[in-house]
Design a protein around this motif. Structure first.
Motif, PDB file in Angstrom:
ATOM      1  N   THR A   9       1.027  -1.186   0.028  1.00 47.10           N
ATOM      2  CA  THR A   9      -0.055  -0.021   0.009  1.00 47.10           C
ATOM      3  C   THR A   9       1.001   1.309   0.063  1.00 47.10           C
ATOM      4  O   THR A   9       1.722   1.273   1.097  1.00 47.10           O
ATOM      5  CB  THR A   9      -0.856   0.186   1.353  1.00 47.10           C
ATOM      6  OG1 THR A   9      -1.802  -0.958   1.223  1.00 47.10           O
ATOM      7  CG2 THR A   9      -1.743   1.224   1.178  1.00 47.10           C
ATOM      8  N   ALA A  46      -3.423   2.123   7.597  1.00 42.67           N
ATOM      9  CA  ALA A  46      -2.919   1.895   6.198  1.00 42.67           C
ATOM     10  C   ALA A  46      -2.827   0.139   6.296  1.00 42.67           C
ATOM     11  O   ALA A  46      -3.214  -0.551   5.192  1.00 42.67           O
ATOM     12  CB  ALA A  46      -2.023   2.738   5.558  1.00 42.67           C
ATOM     13  N   TRP A  50      -5.728  -2.792   4.715  1.00 43.36           N
ATOM     14  CA  TRP A  50      -5.678  -3.795   3.538  1.00 43.36           C
ATOM     15  C   TRP A  50      -4.778  -5.088   3.884  1.00 43.36           C
ATOM     16  O   TRP A  50      -4.343  -5.591   2.613  1.00 43.36           O
ATOM     17  CB  TRP A  50      -5.296  -2.829   2.262  1.00 43.36           C
ATOM     18  CG  TRP A  50      -6.531  -1.851   1.820  1.00 43.36           C
ATOM     19  CD1 TRP A  50      -7.679  -2.311   2.003  1.00 43.36           C
ATOM     20  CD2 TRP A  50      -6.289  -0.793   1.309  1.00 43.36           C
ATOM     21  NE1 TRP A  50      -8.375  -1.378   1.401  1.00 43.36           N
ATOM     22  CE2 TRP A  50      -7.711  -0.277   1.135  1.00 43.36           C
ATOM     23  CE3 TRP A  50      -5.220  -0.003   0.633  1.00 43.36           C
ATOM     24  CZ2 TRP A  50      -7.751   0.943   0.342  1.00 43.36           C
ATOM     25  CZ3 TRP A  50      -5.521   1.187   0.181  1.00 43.36           C
ATOM     26  CH2 TRP A  50      -6.750   1.607  -0.011  1.00 43.36           C
ATOM     27  N   VAL A  54       3.214  -1.171   3.957  1.00 47.00           N
ATOM     28  CA  VAL A  54       2.748   0.103   3.601  1.00 47.00           C
ATOM     29  C   VAL A  54       4.182   0.785   3.469  1.00 47.00           C
ATOM     30  O   VAL A  54       5.379   0.691   3.903  1.00 47.00           O
ATOM     31  CB  VAL A  54       2.217   0.816   4.882  1.00 47.00           C
ATOM     32  CG1 VAL A  54       2.368   2.388   4.431  1.00 47.00           C
ATOM     33  CG2 VAL A  54       1.024   0.270   5.234  1.00 47.00           C
ATOM     34  N   ASP A 111      -1.715  -0.790  -3.942  1.00 51.00           N
ATOM     35  CA  ASP A 111      -2.879  -0.115  -3.725  1.00 51.00           C
ATOM     36  C   ASP A 111      -2.276   1.575  -3.271  1.00 51.00           C
ATOM     37  O   ASP A 111      -1.163   1.633  -2.985  1.00 51.00           O
ATOM     38  CB  ASP A 111      -3.688  -0.612  -2.410  1.00 51.00           C
ATOM     39  CG  ASP A 111      -4.205  -2.064  -3.133  1.00 51.00           C
ATOM     40  OD1 ASP A 111      -4.695  -2.382  -4.046  1.00 51.00           O
ATOM     41  OD2 ASP A 111      -4.203  -3.050  -1.991  1.00 51.00           O
ATOM     42  N   LEU A 113      -3.490   5.044  -0.962  1.00 52.28           N
ATOM     43  CA  LEU A 113      -4.292   5.510   0.228  1.00 52.28           C
ATOM     44  C   LEU A 113      -3.533   6.936   0.055  1.00 52.28           C
ATOM     45  O   LEU A 113      -2.374   7.242   0.556  1.00 52.28           O
ATOM     46  CB  LEU A 113      -4.068   4.908   1.654  1.00 52.28           C
ATOM     47  CG  LEU A 113      -4.918   5.639   2.671  1.00 52.28           C
ATOM     48  CD1 LEU A 113      -6.547   5.465   2.286  1.00 52.28           C
ATOM     49  CD2 LEU A 113      -4.836   4.758   3.936  1.00 52.28           C
ATOM     50  N   ARG A 133      -7.205  -2.835  -8.101  1.00 51.98           N
ATOM     51  CA  ARG A 133      -6.291  -1.909  -7.134  1.00 51.98           C
ATOM     52  C   ARG A 133      -7.283  -1.397  -6.013  1.00 51.98           C
ATOM     53  O   ARG A 133      -8.158  -0.719  -6.498  1.00 51.98           O
ATOM     54  CB  ARG A 133      -5.569  -1.148  -7.883  1.00 51.98           C
ATOM     55  CG  ARG A 133      -4.722  -0.138  -7.144  1.00 51.98           C
ATOM     56  CD  ARG A 133      -4.063   1.023  -7.640  1.00 51.98           C
ATOM     57  NE  ARG A 133      -3.550   0.901  -9.225  1.00 51.98           N
ATOM     58  CZ  ARG A 133      -2.230   0.785  -9.229  1.00 51.98           C
ATOM     59  NH1 ARG A 133      -1.429   0.708  -8.313  1.00 51.98           N
ATOM     60  NH2 ARG A 133      -1.951   0.511 -10.592  1.00 51.98           N
ATOM     61  N   ARG A 134      -7.170  -1.186  -4.793  1.00 51.66           N
ATOM     62  CA  ARG A 134      -7.776  -0.576  -3.876  1.00 51.66           C
ATOM     63  C   ARG A 134      -7.237   0.819  -3.744  1.00 51.66           C
ATOM     64  O   ARG A 134      -5.857   0.966  -4.001  1.00 51.66           O
ATOM     65  CB  ARG A 134      -7.561  -1.276  -2.528  1.00 51.66           C
ATOM     66  CG  ARG A 134      -8.483  -2.774  -2.601  1.00 51.66           C
ATOM     67  CD  ARG A 134      -8.217  -3.272  -1.280  1.00 51.66           C
ATOM     68  NE  ARG A 134      -6.790  -3.965  -1.442  1.00 51.66           N
ATOM     69  CZ  ARG A 134      -6.360  -4.616  -0.447  1.00 51.66           C
ATOM     70  NH1 ARG A 134      -7.154  -5.305   0.274  1.00 51.66           N
ATOM     71  NH2 ARG A 134      -5.193  -5.081  -0.591  1.00 51.66           N
TER      72      ARG A 134
END
Length: 190
Positions: A9, A46, A50, A54, A111, A113, A133-134
């Motif tokens: 992420t 984060a 998910w 990160v 992903d 954020l 993909r988030r």
């Protein structure tokens, strides 16, 4: 384009925007140290949200030529990678840096954020959506640029920096719309 497998992420923090919104819109004064977000909580949120590692990037405006060394050291200790940018007067260096980073992520697995309220990122967020993909936006939803709501149907997830990520040590004086299903009168009676 990338496939659905996300290895990481990417947490991108527009510190300038979060600070300006917190001080100018929520608190209506320059935030004191104890009123600022606890950035380690955001990073933890984060990771937990998910369930993957990160890579946290914190964008700073260093156009003044002064690096906020104590803050940079604190970010490094929290496993953030500070990115101090400079440019011409009037240039939105943090926005440009985040936009370029979002463009680079398009061709990478992972992903995204983004901690910001700024509508300048809508085209880049639109481009990273899809292929499994988030993609999320975190901040104070009542101050998100309205253009982000158009991306929710395309998969953009909206998160609250206070309510979802618990980044503050005491409740903020926010007035916001609350779903009656989520309304807890006890919070308002204390």
């Amino acid at each position: 384009m990338v496939g659905p497998q996300a290895a990481v992420t990417y947490l991108l923090v527009d510190g300038e925007n979060i600070d300006a919104t917190l001080g100018g819109q929520v608190l209506e004064h320059r935030p004191n140290p104890e009123e600022r977000p606890r950035w380690e909580r955001l990073r933890q949120f984060a990771q937990e949200t998910w369930g993957q590692p990160v890579r946290a990037l914190f964008f700073l405006n260093a156009t003044s030529g002064v690096l906020p060394t104590p803050f940079v050291r604190a970010l490094l200790a929290l496993n953030y990678r500070p990115i101090a940018l400079t440019g011409s007067p009037g240039q939105k260096v943090v926005d440009i840096g985040i936009q370029r980073t979002l463009q680079a992520i398009v061709n990478r697995p992972g992903d995204v954020l983004l901690a910001s309220h700024d509508g300048d990122f809508i085209p880049q967020i639109r481009n990273v959506l899809g292929d499994g993909r988030r993609v999320g936006l975190i901040g104070f939803p009542e101050f998100f640029n309205a253009g982000f709501t158009n991306l929710v149907d395309g998969g953009l997830e909206l998160f609250d920096l206070e309510e979802d990520a618990h980044c503050f040590t005491s409740p903020l004086p926010r007035v916001r719309i609350i779903s009656v299903d989520d309304f807890d009168p006890e919070r308002f009676l204390a």
